[in-house]
Design an enzyme around this catalytic site. Sequence first.
Site, PDB file in Angstrom:
ATOM      1  N   ARG A  52       0.839  -1.203   0.000  1.00 53.83           N
ATOM      2  CA  ARG A  52       0.000   0.000   0.000  1.00 53.83           C
ATOM      3  C   ARG A  52       0.872   1.250   0.000  1.00 53.83           C
ATOM      4  O   ARG A  52       2.073   1.179   0.253  1.00 53.83           O
ATOM      5  CB  ARG A  52      -0.951   0.004   1.208  1.00 53.83           C
ATOM      6  CG  ARG A  52      -0.196  -0.197   2.517  1.00 53.83           C
ATOM      7  CD  ARG A  52      -0.682   0.615   3.631  1.00 53.83           C
ATOM      8  NE  ARG A  52      -0.643   2.021   3.383  1.00 53.83           N
ATOM      9  CZ  ARG A  52       0.460   2.779   3.514  1.00 53.83           C
ATOM     10  NH1 ARG A  52       1.620   2.260   3.841  1.00 53.83           N
ATOM     11  NH2 ARG A  52       0.400   4.076   3.289  1.00 53.83           N
ATOM     12  N   GLY A  53       0.208   2.408  -0.262  1.00 52.58           N
ATOM     13  CA  GLY A  53       0.958   3.656  -0.429  1.00 52.58           C
ATOM     14  C   GLY A  53       1.118   3.893  -1.924  1.00 52.58           C
ATOM     15  O   GLY A  53       1.546   2.995  -2.663  1.00 52.58           O
ATOM     16  N   GLN A 192      -3.059   2.892   9.493  1.00 53.11           N
ATOM     17  CA  GLN A 192      -1.727   3.003   8.894  1.00 53.11           C
ATOM     18  C   GLN A 192      -0.811   3.895   9.738  1.00 53.11           C
ATOM     19  O   GLN A 192       0.401   3.676   9.772  1.00 53.11           O
ATOM     20  CB  GLN A 192      -1.836   3.573   7.472  1.00 53.11           C
ATOM     21  CG  GLN A 192      -2.431   2.633   6.440  1.00 53.11           C
ATOM     22  CD  GLN A 192      -3.930   2.781   6.305  1.00 53.11           C
ATOM     23  OE1 GLN A 192      -4.622   3.179   7.250  1.00 53.11           O
ATOM     24  NE2 GLN A 192      -4.463   2.475   5.135  1.00 53.11           N
ATOM     25  N   ASP A 233      -2.432  10.769  -3.036  1.00 50.47           N
ATOM     26  CA  ASP A 233      -2.708   9.633  -3.921  1.00 50.47           C
ATOM     27  C   ASP A 233      -3.023  10.076  -5.343  1.00 50.47           C
ATOM     28  O   ASP A 233      -2.762   9.356  -6.297  1.00 50.47           O
ATOM     29  CB  ASP A 233      -3.855   8.801  -3.369  1.00 50.47           C
ATOM     30  CG  ASP A 233      -3.399   8.042  -2.125  1.00 50.47           C
ATOM     31  OD1 ASP A 233      -3.444   8.629  -1.033  1.00 50.47           O
ATOM     32  OD2 ASP A 233      -2.945   6.894  -2.276  1.00 50.47           O
ATOM     33  N   LYS A 244      -5.498  10.003   2.002  1.00 49.64           N
ATOM     34  CA  LYS A 244      -6.206   9.153   2.968  1.00 49.64           C
ATOM     35  C   LYS A 244      -7.315   9.915   3.704  1.00 49.64           C
ATOM     36  O   LYS A 244      -7.129  11.065   4.108  1.00 49.64           O
ATOM     37  CB  LYS A 244      -5.178   8.605   3.967  1.00 49.64           C
ATOM     38  CG  LYS A 244      -5.735   7.763   5.089  1.00 49.64           C
ATOM     39  CD  LYS A 244      -6.575   6.589   4.613  1.00 49.64           C
ATOM     40  CE  LYS A 244      -5.850   5.676   3.650  1.00 49.64           C
ATOM     41  NZ  LYS A 244      -6.759   4.683   3.002  1.00 49.64           N
TER      42      LYS A 244
HETATM   43  O1  MRU Z   1      -4.929   3.168   1.548  1.00 52.10           O
HETATM   44  P1  MRU Z   1      -3.464   3.460   1.588  1.00 52.10           P
HETATM   45  O2  MRU Z   1      -2.813   3.019   2.859  1.00 52.10           O
HETATM   46  O3  MRU Z   1      -2.742   2.953   0.361  1.00 52.10           O
HETATM   47  O4  MRU Z   1      -3.395   5.055   1.546  1.00 52.10           O
HETATM   48  C1  MRU Z   1      -2.154   5.675   1.472  1.00 52.10           C
HETATM   49  C2  MRU Z   1      -2.209   7.136   1.593  1.00 52.10           C
HETATM   50  O5  MRU Z   1      -3.243   7.753   1.598  1.00 52.10           O
HETATM   51  C3  MRU Z   1      -0.904   7.854   1.589  1.00 52.10           C
HETATM   52  O6  MRU Z   1      -0.991   9.053   2.287  1.00 52.10           O
HETATM   53  C4  MRU Z   1      -0.537   8.156   0.142  1.00 52.10           C
HETATM   54  O7  MRU Z   1      -0.584   7.000  -0.629  1.00 52.10           O
HETATM   55  C5  MRU Z   1       0.791   8.744   0.031  1.00 52.10           C
HETATM   56  S1  MRU Z   1       2.070   7.525   0.231  1.00 52.10           S
HETATM   57  C6  MRU Z   1       3.502   8.354   0.044  1.00 52.10           C
END
Ligand code: MRU
Length: 341
Positions: A52-53, A192, A233, A244
């Site tokens: 994830r990320g 997270q 994202d 997020k």
């Molecule tokens: O659902 P996730 O854990 O993949 O969401 C991730 C986020 O919202 C992060 O803030 C985003 O991907 C930036 S990662 C550098």
Amino acid sequence: MAAGTTSAQGALRWDGEHLHALDQTRLPAAEEWLELTGAADTAAAIRRLAIRGAPVIGIAAAYGLAMELAALPGLGTLERAWEELRAARPTAVNLAWAVDRVRGAALGAGPTRMAAAARGEAQLIQAQEDAASVAIAAAGAELLAGTRRVVTHCNTGALATGGTGSALGIVGALHAAGGVEVLVCETRPLLQGARLTVWELGRAGIPHHLVVDAAAPGLIRAGAADAVIVGCDRVAANGDVANKVGTYPLALAARAAGIPFVVAGPTSSIDPALVDGTAIQIEERDADEVRTLAGMDVTVPGTPVRNPAFDVTPADLVTALVTERGVARPPTAARIAELLA
Ligand code: MRU
């Protein structure tokens, strides 16, 4: 990055044939590595947030497509695996960006060179995202020089980026430059912040306190932070930012308190095709992520749930967008276009 090398602190390791991924659903309790061999298992790992990320899901998907082509080169494989990976999660544009790049390289190379070209492109993407982290950390630390107390949300460190991190990379650079204290939002429903950011900050020796998401705006109002730093994202052409869920209230609180709200991410998170954030598809995840916590019911079983995984912060609440190509301060459409040119 050559085959067999690995990014220093990251969640992904490419051994030249298979992709190894640290299972982020198991952290911080256990450090378990998954061995992925193709598109289907890579897409499944992305869907269940083992990987994830935004930047990391792009890198992993690129390798997923390359591994599938190595096993069975051909146009049919390419199109099927590309579609499967592209659909794994909808909001982070890095995913589509990366698999589109690998597909383009494979198509350009022709049938006999397809697999090698795809692998080479995946490795190039990983190396570029690694380098982007370094540049973002430096640019963000310069922008926020002297900042000692920050709020962050979700996880934007090495686990999420492949490099040293986007928002959390800036936090690391501020720490190295003289010290920083971090308020970490726990990031319901999947925690997270509590599980991953706390784990990374602890390993880096960066002082931090964990707070429930609902506490952060009040703490910002009370003067407990000098800045909010988050990742992204998908950034629309006008600077609207999907990140997020829970990011938008932090932006509102930062504006009300008169402190900077800084968004950090590689340019692979910018989607110039979207005029503004209203067109960003927000992932709706399973209701049980909200109904349960650590396997226990936290509500009446069957309670109807809304579970958007992201929210959109309008550009006018964003003080600056920090990318590896420079800082858009503020993130206007013109400045973002300049960064992408
Ligand atoms: O659902 P996730 O854990 O993949 O969401 C991730 C986020 O919202 C992060 O803030 C985003 O991907 C930036 S990662 C550098």
